[in-house]
Design an enzyme around this catalytic site. Structure first.
Site, PDB file in Angstrom:
ATOM      1  N   TYR A  56      -0.161  12.010   3.474  1.00 42.41           N
ATOM      2  CA  TYR A  56      -1.293  11.755   2.590  1.00 42.41           C
ATOM      3  C   TYR A  56      -1.634  13.432   1.881  1.00 42.41           C
ATOM      4  CZ  TYR A  56      -2.463   7.255   2.822  1.00 42.41           C
ATOM      5  OH  TYR A  56      -2.739   5.870   2.254  1.00 42.41           O
TER       6      TYR A  56
ATOM      7  N   HIS B 230      -7.022  -6.511  -0.256  1.00 39.16           N
ATOM      8  CA  HIS B 230      -6.394  -5.143  -0.327  1.00 39.16           C
ATOM      9  C   HIS B 230      -4.906  -5.294   0.843  1.00 39.16           C
ATOM     10  CE1 HIS B 230      -3.834  -1.434  -0.300  1.00 39.16           C
ATOM     11  NE2 HIS B 230      -4.462  -0.886   0.952  1.00 39.16           N
TER      12      HIS B 230
ATOM     13  N   ASP C 190       0.479  -1.090   0.325  1.00 38.94           N
ATOM     14  CA  ASP C 190       0.177  -0.168  -0.063  1.00 38.94           C
ATOM     15  C   ASP C 190       0.437   1.370  -0.152  1.00 38.94           C
ATOM     16  OD1 ASP C 190      -2.968   1.446   0.120  1.00 38.94           O
ATOM     17  OD2 ASP C 190      -2.094   1.724   2.090  1.00 38.94           O
TER      18      ASP C 190
END
Length: 367
Positions: A285, A340, A173
C-alpha cells in the site's frame, strides 16, 4: 515523457497540473495524519484499560494442522529469474490441466482460497499464491519493490515459470486490484477474469475522491503510508486487530456465512505473528498513490465480478460502475448477506457462481 515534436503544455496548464498534484498529496498526508492520531488515541485507551495485555505478542512456533492438509494440494516453490524472488504457492489438480491462478487480499495468504482449491481441482490446475512479501514468499525490504508494475510482473513471470501462457485469473481485495491490472496489461494471458470485492482500479480512484464515505472506509490506505507504526498497531493485544477483522460484527464474516474456525484463526496468527511478517504486506500500500490513476483502462476478456454487499471496506455502488470498463461479457452478482471475505464467507455459493460463469463461457464459444 513528451513525444518528439509535441508542443509543451502552456504555463497556465502546467501550473494547474502542479496545483492539483499539490492538493492531492496534501490530502494524502493530511488524512494520513488524521488516521495516525486516531490510532494513537486507541493505543492510549488500550494502555489505560489493560496495560499488561496491550503489548503482549505471541509468536506461533508451529503451524496448525490445517496448513498442511493434503486435501488442499501440495506446497511448492518457484524462483523467478528476473527478480530472483522465490514464491510459495499451493497447487491442486493435475499438471497439464488449464491453469486457475488465485490471488489473495490483505491481510490474507494462500489459505484464504482453501474452499476453491478443493472445488476446482477436478478440472483445473489450481494455484493459490502467496503474493510478494506474504507468508513463505520472499519479502524485499524496500517499499519501492512493491510498486504495482513489480506486482504485475510477478504474475506474468509466475505464469511462464509454471509452464503456462494463459490462465483463468481470480483475485480478491488487493489481489483483485492486481488481477484487474494483469488483465489490462497482459490481456493475452488472461482467458477469463474473476474478481471478488474489488472494483476496476479506475472506478476506485475516481469514486474515493468524490465520496467521503468511501474515503473514510479506505482510511487504512492512508494510515499504511506511515513507517513501522501500522505494523506495531497490528501486534497489540496479541494481534487483536487481525482477529477482529475476520470475526467482529462490523467487519467480519456474516452470521449466515461460513465462520472461521479456531484453527483457521490460528493459521492467520501463525503467518502474521512471525517477526517482520507484516511489513511486506503493508508495503503493497505504501506506493499506491504514486501508481494510480491508470493510463490504460479497458478489460477485453469475459469478466465476473462477485460482491458481498455487507463489505465494510468497499461501497457496493462501485461494483455497478465497473461495467463501463469491461468491453466483453460482464456479469455482476451481489450477495446481500455476504461480507468482504466473500469466498470464505459463502464458499458454496461463490463456487457455484464461478462454475456457472466458466461453463457459460464455454457454451458461448461453441455457439
Amino acid at each position: 515523457m513528451a513525444r518528439p515534436g509535441a508542443a509543451c503544455p502552456p504555463p497556465a496548464r502546467r501550473v494547474m497540473v502542479a496545483a492539483r498534484a499539490l492538493l492531492f498529496w496534501a490530502l494524502v498526508y493530511s488524512y494520513c495524519g488524521v488516521c495516525a492520531c486516531i490510532a494513537g488515541l486507541r493505543l492510549l485507551w488500550s494502555i489505560g484499560r489493560r496495560p499488561g495485555e496491550t503489548f503482549r505478542w505471541v509468536v506461533r512456533e508451529n503451524p496448525p494442522a490445517c496448513l498442511n492438509d493434503p486435501s488442499l494440494g501440495t506446497h511448492c516453490y518457484v524462483r523467478i529469474k528476473d527478480s530472483g524472488l522465490r514464491f510459495h504457492y499451493v497447487a491442486a489438480g493435475e499438471r497439464g490441466k488449464p491453469l486457475m491462478l488465485l490471488l489473495h487480499g490483505f491481510p490474507e495468504f494462500w489459505y484464504s482460497w482453501r474452499h476453491q482449491l478443493r472445488e476446482f481441482k477436478s478440472e483445473y490446475r489450481v494455484v493459490a499464491l502467496d503474493l510478494r512479501g506474504y507468508g513463505e514468499t520472499d519479502a524485499p525490504s524496500h517499499k519501492e519493490n512493491y510498486k504495482l508494475d513489480c506486482l504485475i510482473a510477478d504474475i506474468k513471470d509466475i505464469l511462464e515459470s509454471l509452464g503456462y501462457n494463459k490462465c483463468v485469473l481470480i483475485g480478491h481485495d488487493w489481489g483483485g486490484m492486481i488481477a484487474w491490472l494483469m488483465a489490462i496489461c497482459y490481456p493475452e494471458m488472461v482467458t477469463k477474469l474473476i474478481v471478488v470485492n474489488f472494483p476496476h482500479p479506475s472506478v476506485f480512484t475516481e469514486y474515493i475522491l468524490r465520496h467521503p464515505s468511501q474515503l473514510i472506509k479506505s482510511g487504512y490506505y492512508f494510515f499504511f503510508q506511515m513507517p513501522w507504526f501500522p505494523e506495531f498497531m497490528f501486534t497489540l493485544n496479541d494481534f487483536k486487530i487481525l482477529k477482529s477483522l475476520f470475526t467482529s460484527q462490523a467487519t467480519g464474516i456474516g452470521r449466515k456465512g461460513c465462520r472461521l474456525t479456531a484453527e483457521d484463526i490460528e493459521a492467520y496468527l501463525y503467518v502474521f505473528s512471525q517477526p517482520g511478517a507484516l511489513t511486506g504486506p503493508i508495503n503493497h500500500y505504501r506506493t499506491i498513490f504514486s501508481c494510480l490513476p491508470l493510463q490504460h483502462h479497458e478489460v477485453i476478456m469475459p469478466t465476473l465480478l462477485l460482491w458481498g454487499e455487507r463489505d465494510a471496506f468497499m461501497e457496493v455502488e462501485m461494483a455497478e460502475i465497473t461495467r463501463i470498463y469491461v468491453k466483453n461479457h460482464f456479469r455482476l452478482t451481489i450477495l446481500s448477506e455476504a461480507s468482504h471475505w466473500l469466498q470464505q464467507d459463502q464458499p458454496d455459493i461463490v463456487n457455484k457462481l464461478i462454475w456457472t460463469f466458466l461453463k457459460e463461457e464455454i457454451k458461448r464459444k461453441r455457439e
